[in-house]
Enzyme design. Structure first.
Site, PDB file in Angstrom:
ATOM      1  N   CYS A   2       0.840  -1.181   0.000  1.00  0.00           N
ATOM      2  CA  CYS A   2       0.000   0.000   0.000  1.00  0.00           C
ATOM      3  C   CYS A   2       0.886   1.244   0.000  1.00  0.00           C
ATOM      4  O   CYS A   2       1.863   1.320   0.727  1.00  0.00           O
ATOM      5  CB  CYS A   2      -0.953   0.088   1.186  1.00  0.00           C
ATOM      6  SG  CYS A   2      -2.118  -1.263   1.253  1.00  0.00           S
ATOM      7  N   ARG A  27       3.963  -0.657  -4.661  1.00  0.00           N
ATOM      8  CA  ARG A  27       3.595  -1.117  -3.321  1.00  0.00           C
ATOM      9  C   ARG A  27       2.237  -1.824  -3.288  1.00  0.00           C
ATOM     10  O   ARG A  27       1.815  -2.333  -2.243  1.00  0.00           O
ATOM     11  CB  ARG A  27       3.553   0.069  -2.346  1.00  0.00           C
ATOM     12  CG  ARG A  27       4.831   0.875  -2.314  1.00  0.00           C
ATOM     13  CD  ARG A  27       4.722   2.030  -1.354  1.00  0.00           C
ATOM     14  NE  ARG A  27       4.635   1.571   0.013  1.00  0.00           N
ATOM     15  CZ  ARG A  27       5.679   1.303   0.782  1.00  0.00           C
ATOM     16  NH1 ARG A  27       6.894   1.461   0.317  1.00  0.00           N
ATOM     17  NH2 ARG A  27       5.514   0.887   2.019  1.00  0.00           N
ATOM     18  N   TRP A  73      -2.867  -2.760  -1.701  1.00  0.00           N
ATOM     19  CA  TRP A  73      -2.640  -4.202  -1.824  1.00  0.00           C
ATOM     20  C   TRP A  73      -3.514  -4.824  -0.738  1.00  0.00           C
ATOM     21  O   TRP A  73      -3.267  -4.642   0.448  1.00  0.00           O
ATOM     22  CB  TRP A  73      -1.166  -4.547  -1.605  1.00  0.00           C
ATOM     23  CG  TRP A  73      -0.838  -5.979  -1.883  1.00  0.00           C
ATOM     24  CD1 TRP A  73      -0.488  -6.508  -3.077  1.00  0.00           C
ATOM     25  CD2 TRP A  73      -0.823  -7.060  -0.947  1.00  0.00           C
ATOM     26  NE1 TRP A  73      -0.262  -7.868  -2.947  1.00  0.00           N
ATOM     27  CE2 TRP A  73      -0.463  -8.234  -1.651  1.00  0.00           C
ATOM     28  CE3 TRP A  73      -1.090  -7.172   0.427  1.00  0.00           C
ATOM     29  CZ2 TRP A  73      -0.345  -9.481  -1.051  1.00  0.00           C
ATOM     30  CZ3 TRP A  73      -0.979  -8.416   1.028  1.00  0.00           C
ATOM     31  CH2 TRP A  73      -0.610  -9.554   0.291  1.00  0.00           C
ATOM     32  N   ASN A  99      -1.682   2.303   5.630  1.00  0.00           N
ATOM     33  CA  ASN A  99      -0.832   1.191   5.200  1.00  0.00           C
ATOM     34  C   ASN A  99      -0.501   0.384   6.452  1.00  0.00           C
ATOM     35  O   ASN A  99      -0.032   0.958   7.434  1.00  0.00           O
ATOM     36  CB  ASN A  99       0.442   1.769   4.557  1.00  0.00           C
ATOM     37  CG  ASN A  99       1.520   0.723   4.324  1.00  0.00           C
ATOM     38  OD1 ASN A  99       1.236  -0.460   4.236  1.00  0.00           O
ATOM     39  ND2 ASN A  99       2.750   1.169   4.217  1.00  0.00           N
ATOM     40  N   GLY A 100      -0.778  -0.921   6.423  1.00  0.00           N
ATOM     41  CA  GLY A 100      -0.485  -1.771   7.588  1.00  0.00           C
ATOM     42  C   GLY A 100      -1.667  -2.653   7.898  1.00  0.00           C
ATOM     43  O   GLY A 100      -2.564  -2.830   7.060  1.00  0.00           O
ATOM     44  N   GLU A 475      16.240 -18.894  -7.539  1.00  0.00           N
ATOM     45  CA  GLU A 475      15.934 -17.533  -7.962  1.00  0.00           C
ATOM     46  C   GLU A 475      15.361 -17.532  -9.384  1.00  0.00           C
ATOM     47  O   GLU A 475      14.410 -16.807  -9.679  1.00  0.00           O
ATOM     48  CB  GLU A 475      17.196 -16.660  -7.854  1.00  0.00           C
ATOM     49  CG  GLU A 475      17.052 -15.240  -8.356  1.00  0.00           C
ATOM     50  CD  GLU A 475      15.950 -14.434  -7.680  1.00  0.00           C
ATOM     51  OE1 GLU A 475      15.369 -14.887  -6.674  1.00  0.00           O
ATOM     52  OE2 GLU A 475      15.644 -13.333  -8.179  1.00  0.00           O
ATOM     53  N   LYS A 479      11.712 -16.054 -10.308  1.00  0.00           N
ATOM     54  CA  LYS A 479      11.564 -14.988 -11.308  1.00  0.00           C
ATOM     55  C   LYS A 479      10.545 -15.407 -12.361  1.00  0.00           C
ATOM     56  O   LYS A 479       9.661 -14.664 -12.729  1.00  0.00           O
ATOM     57  CB  LYS A 479      12.939 -14.753 -11.939  1.00  0.00           C
ATOM     58  CG  LYS A 479      13.270 -13.392 -12.368  1.00  0.00           C
ATOM     59  CD  LYS A 479      13.829 -12.499 -11.300  1.00  0.00           C
ATOM     60  CE  LYS A 479      12.898 -12.348 -10.129  1.00  0.00           C
ATOM     61  NZ  LYS A 479      13.411 -11.699  -8.994  1.00  0.00           N
ATOM     62  N   GLU A 482       6.854 -15.690 -10.854  1.00  0.00           N
ATOM     63  CA  GLU A 482       6.176 -14.472 -10.405  1.00  0.00           C
ATOM     64  C   GLU A 482       5.732 -13.583 -11.567  1.00  0.00           C
ATOM     65  O   GLU A 482       4.720 -12.912 -11.468  1.00  0.00           O
ATOM     66  CB  GLU A 482       6.991 -13.691  -9.362  1.00  0.00           C
ATOM     67  CG  GLU A 482       8.246 -13.036  -9.822  1.00  0.00           C
ATOM     68  CD  GLU A 482       8.994 -12.314  -8.685  1.00  0.00           C
ATOM     69  OE1 GLU A 482       8.357 -11.782  -7.777  1.00  0.00           O
ATOM     70  OE2 GLU A 482      10.238 -12.284  -8.741  1.00  0.00           O
ATOM     71  N   HIS A 498      14.301 -38.394  -5.757  1.00  0.00           N
ATOM     72  CA  HIS A 498      13.614 -38.849  -4.539  1.00  0.00           C
ATOM     73  C   HIS A 498      12.145 -38.427  -4.539  1.00  0.00           C
ATOM     74  O   HIS A 498      11.567 -38.219  -3.482  1.00  0.00           O
ATOM     75  CB  HIS A 498      14.344 -38.322  -3.304  1.00  0.00           C
ATOM     76  CG  HIS A 498      15.732 -38.852  -3.189  1.00  0.00           C
ATOM     77  ND1 HIS A 498      16.010 -40.169  -2.931  1.00  0.00           N
ATOM     78  CD2 HIS A 498      16.939 -38.248  -3.367  1.00  0.00           C
ATOM     79  CE1 HIS A 498      17.317 -40.355  -2.934  1.00  0.00           C
ATOM     80  NE2 HIS A 498      17.901 -39.200  -3.198  1.00  0.00           N
ATOM     81  N   LYS A 598       5.822  -4.941  -4.238  1.00  0.00           N
ATOM     82  CA  LYS A 598       7.280  -4.982  -4.090  1.00  0.00           C
ATOM     83  C   LYS A 598       7.711  -4.956  -2.635  1.00  0.00           C
ATOM     84  O   LYS A 598       8.684  -5.577  -2.250  1.00  0.00           O
ATOM     85  CB  LYS A 598       7.911  -3.806  -4.837  1.00  0.00           C
ATOM     86  CG  LYS A 598       9.424  -3.893  -4.834  1.00  0.00           C
ATOM     87  CD  LYS A 598      10.045  -3.126  -5.953  1.00  0.00           C
ATOM     88  CE  LYS A 598      11.531  -3.393  -6.044  1.00  0.00           C
ATOM     89  NZ  LYS A 598      11.838  -4.745  -6.528  1.00  0.00           N
TER      90      LYS A 598
HETATM   91  C1  G6P Z   1       8.463  -9.201  -2.204  1.00  0.00           C
HETATM   92  C2  G6P Z   1       9.033  -8.939  -3.591  1.00  0.00           C
HETATM   93  C3  G6P Z   1      10.269  -9.815  -3.832  1.00  0.00           C
HETATM   94  C4  G6P Z   1      11.294  -9.565  -2.732  1.00  0.00           C
HETATM   95  C5  G6P Z   1      10.691  -9.828  -1.354  1.00  0.00           C
HETATM   96  C6  G6P Z   1      11.604  -9.385  -0.248  1.00  0.00           C
HETATM   97  O1  G6P Z   1       7.862 -10.432  -2.142  1.00  0.00           O
HETATM   98  O2  G6P Z   1       8.057  -9.197  -4.578  1.00  0.00           O
HETATM   99  O3  G6P Z   1      10.856  -9.495  -5.089  1.00  0.00           O
HETATM  100  O4  G6P Z   1      12.415 -10.371  -2.939  1.00  0.00           O
HETATM  101  O5  G6P Z   1       9.470  -9.085  -1.190  1.00  0.00           O
HETATM  102  O6  G6P Z   1      11.701  -7.983  -0.288  1.00  0.00           O
HETATM  103  P1  G6P Z   1      12.870  -7.165   0.347  1.00  0.00           P
HETATM  104  O7  G6P Z   1      12.507  -5.735   0.097  1.00  0.00           O
HETATM  105  O8  G6P Z   1      12.904  -7.496   1.800  1.00  0.00           O
HETATM  106  O9  G6P Z   1      14.135  -7.562  -0.344  1.00  0.00           O
END
Ligand code: G6P
Length: 603
Positions: A2, A27, A73, A99-100, A475, A479, A482, A498, A598
Site C-alpha cells: 500500500c 507497493r 494491496w 498502510n499496515g 531464484e 523470477k 512471479e 527422490h 514490491k
Molecule cells: C516481495 C518482492 C520480492 C522480494 C521480497 C523481499 O515479495 O516481490 O521481489 O524479494 O518481497 O523484499 P525485500 O525488500 O525485503 O528484499
C-alpha cells in the site's frame, strides 16, 4: 505494501496525488483513491484497478490544494471500489488512508457497532476513520493521538478533517511514513520516490510519532502529544532516475542497469584492494568471537542468502545458515551474543525481515542489515548496516537489487574470512570483474528470447542445480513464476530422483543450471536422468562445459572465464532475461504481476 501520498500547498493537489500514486504503485495496485479537501468539504474518488483507472475517473473541476491518496494491496477485504481507500467516517468528518494491519480491528469494530456506527467496507482501515470521529472533541491532533494509542498492529496513516482544509495529520507505527518539504508545498508519503524531484528535504517519522502538516510547515509530536524537533534529511542529487527511459518495462531497464549497480556497490566498499564497510566496523576481537552466522531474508533476498551460505562456509569455515524470515521467527534458533544475524532486504521494510531482526536483537545477537533503501526501518534498527548501491528499483520482480545483495554478501564473506584469518581467500581480486561479467551476459538477450519461445506455452518448469547453481535455480524459478504465472519449482539436482522425477514426462521443460565445473559431472547425471524420461532440457552453462551437453535441447553458454565461485553472477542475467521474455510472450503485466507488491509490510 500500500502506498500513501498527501499534498498540501499552493497548487492544485490532484496532479501531485496522481503522479505520486503512479510512483508508489509498486507497493500495491489492486485499487486506488484520493480525497480532496477545500472550504466546501471532502470529496472522495476511488476505483478498483490500477492508478490509471482512477486517473480516468478524476475529471476536471477539482481545485483543492490539499489531499491524500492511496494505492492498495488488499489485506482485509477483496480488491473493490468499496474497499479502496480513502475511507470516510460515518458523518464524513474524517478521511483516512492507511498502510499496515490493525490487529484488534474486530474488537474495535464490535465496540463501535454497539455505539451505533456502521461499516461500509470490509477493511480494517474503516475502524480508524470511525474511531477518529467517535474520539473527536474539537482538536484533531489530540483525537489522532488518542485513536492511534488504541490501535494494535502496524499503521502509517494520513488523515484529513472536514473543518481543517489545508491540514494533513499523520501517525505511524511499524509501517513507513515520511513528511517532506518542497518548493510547491509539503508532502507526506510512504517512499520519497512519490515526489522525487519535488522535494528538498524530508523527515522520517519514528514509531509512535505524530505529525501535523500544513502548506507552510510540519510540526512533529511524540506518542504522548509533546512537540518534538526532528532532523531533516536532504535529498542527494545522485538519486537514481525512476523513469523507464527507452525501455518498455522497468524490469528490462533494471536488468540492463546491473553492470553499473554492481560497479557502484563494489566501488563503495573496496578501497585500495581492501574491503571497508563504514557502518560495519566490529573490532577484530568481536569478529573472532562470532561463532555462527545466520542470513535471514524473504523472496529473492533469501535466494541471495542461500547462495551466500555456500560462499561463507567455503571462505570462512564459519557455521552459516540461510533462513526464510517468516520461519526464522518461530524456529527457536539458538542465538547468543556471539551470533551474527544478517538481514537482507531491498526495501528495508519487509515486515517478516524486520520482525526477525527485532527478535535477534532481543536475543542478544549482533545484527547487520544489508539494505538498498537508505534510512529504511531495517537499516535504522540494525546494529550495523551495509547499503547495496542498486539505486531505485521499481519493477516488482527484483533483478539489480538481488545481484547487488550477492555482491555485498561476497564482500562480507571475504571481509570476515580475511579479518578472522580463517582461510585467506585467493579469489578476491577477481571480484572487481563482476560488472564486466554481468555486462557480457547481457548479450544473451537473443538466446533468452529463443528459450522464451520454447517455454512460453509450458504449464510447469523444473529448475535443477547443485550448490550455488541450486541457489540460482531457486531464484530463476521464482523470477519465472512471479512474472509469467507458469508453475515452476527448483530442486537440488541430486534430490530430484527422490520424488519429483515422477512428474517428468515427454516434453516436460527442465532448466539445468550447470555453471560450476567442480560439481558439473554430478549435475550432468541428473540431466541424463531427466532426459531419459523425455524432459526437454535447457542448460545454463559455460562455453568450457557445453561440449558435454550435446544431449540438451537448448544451451545458453557464457563465454566468460571465471572461477566457480562467481558463476551466480554469470547465470543470473540469462535467467532473468528468459523470465522477462517468457512473460512478455504470454502478455503478462511484467512490472506489476498479479497479487504481488514490491514491499511487503504485513506479516
Ligand atoms: C516481495 C518482492 C520480492 C522480494 C521480497 C523481499 O515479495 O516481490 O521481489 O524479494 O518481497 O523484499 P525485500 O525488500 O525485503 O528484499
Amino acid at each position: 505494501m500500500c502506498g500513501i501520498i498527501g499534498y498540501t500547498g499552493k497548487n492544485n493537489a490532484v496532479p501531485y496525488l496522481l503522479q505520486g500514486l503512479h510512483k508508489l504503485e509498486y507497493r500495491g495496485y489492486d485499487s486506488a483513491g484520493i480525497a480532496l479537501i477545500d472550504e466546501s468539504g471532502i470529496s472522495v474518488i476511488k476505483r478498483k484497478g490500477k492508478v490509471s483507472v482512477l486517473e480516468e475517473a478524476v475529471t476536471e473541476g477539482f481545485s483543492a490544494t490539499t489531499g491524500i491518496g492511496h494505492t492498495r494491496w488488499a489485506t482485509h477485504g477483496e480488491p473493490s471500489q468499496l474497499n479502496a481507500h480513502p475511507h470516510l467516517s460515518e458523518n464524513g468528518m474524517f478521511a483516512v488512508v492507511h498502510n499496515g494491519i490493525i490487529e484488534n480491528c474486530d474488537k474495535i469494530k464490535s465496540d463501535l457497532r454497539k455505539d451505533g456506527y456502521s461499516f461500509l467496507s470490509d477493511t480494517d482501515t474503516e475502524v480508524i476513520s470511525q474511531l477518529l470521529e467517535k474520539n473527536y472533541k474539537g482538536d484533531p491532533l489530540a483525537c489522532l493521538k488518542e485513536t492511534a494509542a488504541s490501535l494494535e498492529g502496524s499503521f502509517a496513516v494520513a488523515v484529513i478533517h472536514r473543518d481543517f482544509p489545508g491540514t494533513i495529520l499523520c501517525a505511524k507505527k511499524s509501517s513507513p511514513l515520511i513528511v517532506a518539504r518542497g518548493e510547491e508545498g509539503f508532502f507526506v508519503f510512504s517512499d520519497t520516490l512519490a515526489a522525487q524531484n519535488r522535494i528538498s528535504s524530508y523527515y522520517l517519522l519514528s514509531d509512535g510519532e505524530l505529525a501535523l502538516v500544513t502548506k507552510d510547515k510540519a510540526d512533529f509530536f511524540s506518542e504522548d502529544g509533546k512537540p518534538i524537533s526532528k532532523v531533516p534529511h536532504y535529498i542527494s542529487s545522485s538519486t537514481a532516475s525512476s523513469d523507464k527511459g527507452d525501455f518498455p518495462h522497468y524490469m528490462l531497464k533494471e536488468i540492463y542497469e546491473q553492470p553499473k549497480a554492481l560497479k557502484d556497490t563494489l566501488s563503495a566498499y573496496i578501497k585500495d584492494g581492501d574491503v571497508i564497510f563504514p557502518n560495519f566496523n566490529p573490532t577484530e576481537k568481536e569478529l573472532k568471537a562470532i561463532d555462527r552466522i545466520h542470513l535471514v531474508a524473504c523472496g529473492s533476498a533469501y535466494h541471495a542468502a542461500l547462495c551466500a551460505k555456500y560462499i561463507f562456509t567455503q571462505l570462512s569455515s564459519l557455521d552459516t545458515s540461510a533462513h526464510i524470515a517468516s520461519e526464522f521467527r518461530y524456529e527457536k534458533t539458538v542465538l547468543s551474543k556471539n551470533s551474527l544475524v544478517v538481514i537482507i532486504s531491498q526495501s528495508g521494510e519487509t515486515a517478516d525481515s524486520l520482525a526477525a531482526l527485532l527478535l535477534a536483537k532481543a536475543e542478544g545477537a549482533k545484527t547487520l542489515a544489508i539494505v538498498n533503501v537508505k534510512n529504511s526501518a531495517i537499516a535504522l534498527k540494525a546494529d550495523y548496516v551495509i547499503y547495496t548501491q542498486a539505486g531505485a528499483e521499481i519493477s516488482v520482480a527484483t533483478t539489480k537489487a538481488y545481484i547487488c545483495q550477492l555482491a555485498v554478501l561476497y564482500m562480507l564473506a571475504y571481509f570476515i574470512s580475511d579479518k578472522t584469518e580463517y582461510i585467506h581467500s585467493r579469489f578476491f581480486p577477481d571480484i572487481l570483474s563482476l560488472p564486466r561479467l554481468a555486462e557480457k551476459e547481457l548479450s544473451q538477450n537473443e538466446n533468452a528470447l529463443s528459450a522464451a519461445e520454447l517455454l512460453k506455452n509450458s504449464e510447469h518448469i523444473y529448475f535443477i542445480g547443485r550448490n550455488t547453481d541450486y541457489a540460482l535455480s531457486m531464484e530463476g524459478a521464482l523470477k519465472m513464476k512471479e512474472i509469467s504465472y507458469i508453475h515452476c519449482e527448483a530442486y537440488p539436482a541430486g534430490e530430484l530422483k527422490h520424488g519429483t522425477i515422477s512428474l517428468i514426462e515427454k516434453g516436460t521443460p527442465v532448466i539445468a543450471v550447470c555453471l560450476r565445473e567442480d560439481i558439473f559431472k554430478k549435475t550432468l547425471s541428473a540431466i541424463k536422468e531427466v532426459k531419459a524420461r523425455g524432459a526437454y532440457v535447457i542448460a545454463i552453462t559455460t562455453d568450457k562445459l557445453k561440449s558435454n551437453l550435446t544431449d540438451c535441447d537448448f544451451v545458453i553458454a557464457s563465454g566468460s572465464e571465471q572461477s566457480d565461485i562467481f558463476t551466480p553472477f554469470v547465470g543470473a542475467v540469462p535467467l532473468q532475461l528468459m523470465s522477462y521474455y517468457t512473460a512478455l510472450k504470454r502478455g503478462c503485466d511484467i512490472d506489476k504481476p498479479r497479487n504481488l507488491a514490491k514491499s511487503v509490510t504485513v506479516e
